[in-house]
Design an enzyme around this catalytic site. Structure first.
Site, PDB file in Angstrom:
ATOM      1  N   ASP A  11       0.825  -1.205   0.000  1.00 15.18           N
ATOM      2  CA  ASP A  11       0.000   0.000   0.000  1.00 15.18           C
ATOM      3  C   ASP A  11       0.866   1.264   0.000  1.00 15.18           C
ATOM      4  O   ASP A  11       0.475   2.307  -0.538  1.00 15.18           O
ATOM      5  CB  ASP A  11      -0.897   0.071   1.235  1.00 15.18           C
ATOM      6  N   ALA A  12       2.023   1.156   0.633  1.00 17.71           N
ATOM      7  CA  ALA A  12       2.909   2.313   0.757  1.00 17.71           C
ATOM      8  C   ALA A  12       3.317   2.877  -0.595  1.00 17.71           C
ATOM      9  O   ALA A  12       3.659   4.065  -0.702  1.00 17.71           O
ATOM     10  CB  ALA A  12       4.158   1.931   1.553  1.00 17.71           C
TER      11      ALA A  12
END
Length: 410
Positions: free
Chosen positions: A191-192
Site C-alpha cells: 500500500d505504501a
C-alpha cells in the site's frame, strides 16, 4: 428474493438485487458470522468517520448512464463527490484514509472544471497549516502531501510546500532500515507505494531537486524486489503474505493492495522526469500488472478482494476495482497501454462500479481498512474507496476526450 451463500467458511444471508447488468449482485445484509476482530475493526473505522455500513442504505441510483462519455461519467462523479463532501468535510483529517479522498477531490475539480472541491482542499490544508501528521512520517502519514503539493504547484505559495519538504529532508537524513523483522524497508507494505512515492515525485516537481527522485527510485525497487511476484505479476501485501494462500490453495493476492500499487505507479509516473533512468521499469511493471489484472476481471466488470480465488467472495470490491481501473485508464491516456485492448476492460469496470452507486450518492461495496480480504456489506462506504472512484472517473473522462489538454503531465 433471498438465498444463502457459503463464504468465508460461514453461512452468510444475502439478498439479490437486479441491476440490469445481465446478472444479479449478492448483497450481504448481516455480520452475524463475522469474527470479533473484524467487527471491532469495522466499528473503529465507523467511529473515526471513515464511513459506515448501514443495514438499509436506500435504493440504488437509477439516473446514471453506463456510457463512457465525459457527460455521463461526470454526472456520476459529481453525484458521488457531492454526497461524500457534504458528509465528510466536518471530519477531515490527515490520515491516509482521508488523503486518498483528497486526491480524488483534486482530480474531480480539475476534470469537471469546478473549483468547489479544490476550494475544500485549500480549506483543509489551511486548517492543518500544511503540516503532516507526524515527525519522520511513514508512507501513510506522507500521503496527504500529494494534495498539499498539487495545490502548491497551482498557487506557488511556499507555506503549502515547506512543512512537507522539511519532513522529507528529515526522512532522507534518518536511517532507512528498522530492526523489525519483515519491516526493515521504509515501504515494507505494498500500500505504501501509493501513499509515498507520488509525494516524492511531486516534491521533485515543486523543487527540481533530484535527491527526491533518487530516494523514490531506490526505495520503490527494494519493495518491488521483496513483494512483486515476477511470474504472477502481482504484489503480496507484505512479507508475511509471501506464503499465505486462499481457500482454493492459490496465493493470497489482495485486490486493494494491488490496486494501490497500480495507482501508485500511475501517480508517480505523472510527475516522474521523462529522462529518469528507472522510468521504463515503472512502465513495464504497470503493463505487466494491467495484463494480469485484466485477465482476472469478473463477469460483473469488477474484481474481488481475493484476486486468485474469486468464487470464494460473494461481493465485488470497489476500492481495489476503482484503483485498478484508474491506473489502466491513465495508462491508455498516456499511450502506455493499448487502447483497443484495455478500453473494453475499463468500460466494463466502470459500468460494474456504477451498479453500486445509491440514489443519494453513496458509493458501496468498499471493504473496511485491513490488510487482506475480509467480509463487508454491499452498503459499506469508506472515504478512500470514494477517492479511488473519483480518480478513475477523471481518467475515464479524459480517455474519451480528443486530447489531454489541461492535464498536468511532467
Amino acid at each position: 428474493m433471498g438465498r444463502f451463500s457459503w463464504k468465508y467458511g460461514v453461512v452468510v444471508p444475502v439478498l439479490l438485487l437486479s441491476v440490469g447488468f445481465g446478472e444479479s449482485v449478492a448483497q450481504q445484509v448481516s455480520y452475524e458470522h463475522a469474527t470479533a476482530k473484524q467487527l471491532a475493526g469495522i466499528a473503529k473505522d465507523n467511529s473515526r468517520h471513515f464511513g459506515d455500513d448501514p443495514d438499509d442504505p436506500g435504493p440504488l441510483a437509477t439516473d446514471l448512464s453506463y456510457k463512457i462519455s465525459p457527460e455521463a461519467v461526470g454526472k456520476a462523479m459529481r453525484k458521488v463527490a457531492d454526497w461524500q463532501l457534504a458528509r465528510s468535510q466536518p471530519y477531515f483529517d490527515r490520515i491516509w484514509t482521508w488523503s486518498i479522498l483528497y486526491s480524488g477531490f483534486m482530480a474531480t475539480s480539475e476534470s469537471l472544471n469546478d473549483p468547489k472541491y479544490r476550494d475544500a482542499m485549500m480549506a483543509m490544508g489551511t486548517k492543518f497549516d500544511w503540516k503532516l501528521r507526524s515527525h519522520l512520517p511513514n508512507a501513510d502519514d506522507q500521503s496527504v502531501a500529494q494534495t498539499y503539493l498539487e495545490l502548491y504547484l497551482l498557487k506557488k505559495d511556499p507555506a503549502m510546500m515547506q512543512p512537507t519538504r522539511d519532513e522529507l529532508d528529515a526522512v532522507l537524513a534518518a536511517p532507512r532500515m528498522s530492526k523489525i523483522p519483515g519491516k526493515e524497508l521504509p515501504w515494507w507494505w505494498c500500500d505504501a507505494l501509493f501513499m509515498a512515492p507520488p509525494v516524492w515525485a511531486r516534491m521533485y516537481a515543486a523543487t527540481g531537486d533530484q535527491k527526491y527522485i533518487s530516494y523514490l527510485d531506490e526505495e520503490w525497487w527494494k519493495t518491488s524486489d521483496l513483494l512483486y511476484d515476477t511470474k504472477e505479476h502481482l504484489y503480496a501485501r507484505d512479507a508475511s503474505y509471501l506464503t499465505k494462500t486462499e481457500a482454493n490453495g492459490q496465493r493470497m493476492f489482495w485486490g486493494r493492495g494491488n490496486g494501490w500499487v497500480m495507482g501508485g505507479i500511475a501517480r508517480t509516473l505523472e510527475y516522474l522526469p521523462k529522462d529518469d533512468p528507472a522510468r521504463p521499469k515503472y512502465v513495464k511493471q504497470l503493463q505487466e500488472m494491467s495484463a494480469r489484472i485484466a485477465s482476472l476481471q469478473g463477469k460483473d466488470g469488477m474484481w474481488r478482494s481475493g484476486l486468485l480465488d474469486q468464487s470464494n467472495y460473494a461481493l465485488p470490491e470497489m476500492s481495489g476495482s476503482a484503483l485498478m481501473t484508474y491506473a489502466m485508464a491513465w495508462g491508455v491516456n498516456e499511450g502506455i497501454l493499448d487502447r483497443k485492448v484495455y478500453r473494453p476492460v475499463i468500460e466494463k469496470a466502470w459500468a460494474g462500479m456504477l451498479h453500486h452507486v445509491y440514489a443519494d450518492g453513496r458509493l458501496g461495496c468498499i471493504q473496511q481498512t485491513g490488510a487482506e480480504p475480509a467480509p463487508f456489506k454491499a452498503s459499506s462506504s469508506y472515504t478512500y474507496g470514494v477517492g479511488a472512484f473519483l480518480l478513475a472517473g477523471s481518467e475515464i473522462r479524459r480517455m474519451d476526450s480528443h486530447s489531454s489538454a489541461g492535464k498536468r503531465v511532467h
